[in-house]
Scaffold this active site. Structure first.
Site, short mmCIF file in Angstrom:
data_model
loop_
_atom_site.label_atom_id
_atom_site.label_comp_id
_atom_site.label_asym_id
_atom_site.label_seq_id
_atom_site.Cartn_x
_atom_site.Cartn_y
_atom_site.Cartn_z
N HIS A 8 0.83 -1.20 0.00
CA HIS A 8 0.00 0.00 0.00
C HIS A 8 0.87 1.25 0.00
CE1 HIS A 8 -2.16 -3.29 2.14
NE2 HIS A 8 -3.04 -3.03 1.22
N THR A 9 2.09 1.10 -0.46
CA THR A 9 3.05 2.19 -0.71
C THR A 9 3.45 3.00 0.53
OG1 THR A 9 1.37 3.82 -1.33
CG2 THR A 9 2.24 2.39 -3.10
#
Ligand code: FES
Length: 160
Positions: free
Chosen positions: A121-122
């Protein structure tokens, strides 16, 4: 003849009772051990040698792997574990858990961006574990560390 019958009957009765006692003992002893003997404690700190500090570069995170003993009740097994280790000086080192603090994905070091990046999810984390961006709710979790000469020993993971 009439004296033999009661004697044989007593013998069979004693034999059956003895067999019953043996079967009861064979079942009761393991059950009693299960209930009364405490499992091995997993609470004592287990230190594991993870790396040789003299081989690690300064201020560049390295992923190290090491065997980790896992105690689950009576079962003891060894699994491969990893940590991201940052040597900050010849006597200081930080070891991060390899799991992102958002949902537990494996993250990695991106040298060109100078941060840890979680591809799920970066989320990004600084070299000291601080959250830089993304949904991660807290800094990277750390292993307790101990140095014995150049040997890096890792203890349990502590949440920051
Ligand atoms: Fe790493 Fe979601 S698990 S950002």
């Amino acid at each position: 003849m009439s004296e033999e019958q009661p004697s044989r009957r007593k013998f069979y009765l004693a034999f059956i009772n003895g067999l019953g006692a043996l079967i009861t003992g064979a079942l009761a002893i393991p059950a009693a051990l299960y209930l009364l003997v405490l499992p091995k404690s997993s609470k004592s700190i287990q230190w594991v040698q993870a790396a040789d500090l003299s081989l690690l570069p300064d201020k560049t995170p390295q992923e190290v792997s090491f065997p980790e003993k896992r105690v689950d009740g009576w079962k003891v097994s060894t699994e491969k574990a990893t940590a991201w280790v940052v040597k900050t000086s010849d006597t200081q080192v930080v070891a991060f858990s390899p799991r992102c603090t958002h949902l537990g994905c494996a993250y990695h070091w991106v040298a060109k961006d100078n941060n840890f990046f979680c591809p799920c999810h970066t989320s990004t984390f600084a070299i000291d574990g601080r959250v830089l961006s993304g949904p991660a709710p807290r800094p990277l979790d750390r292993y307790e560390v101990k140095l014995e000469g150049a040997k890096l020993l890792l203890g349990p993971i502590v949440k920051v």
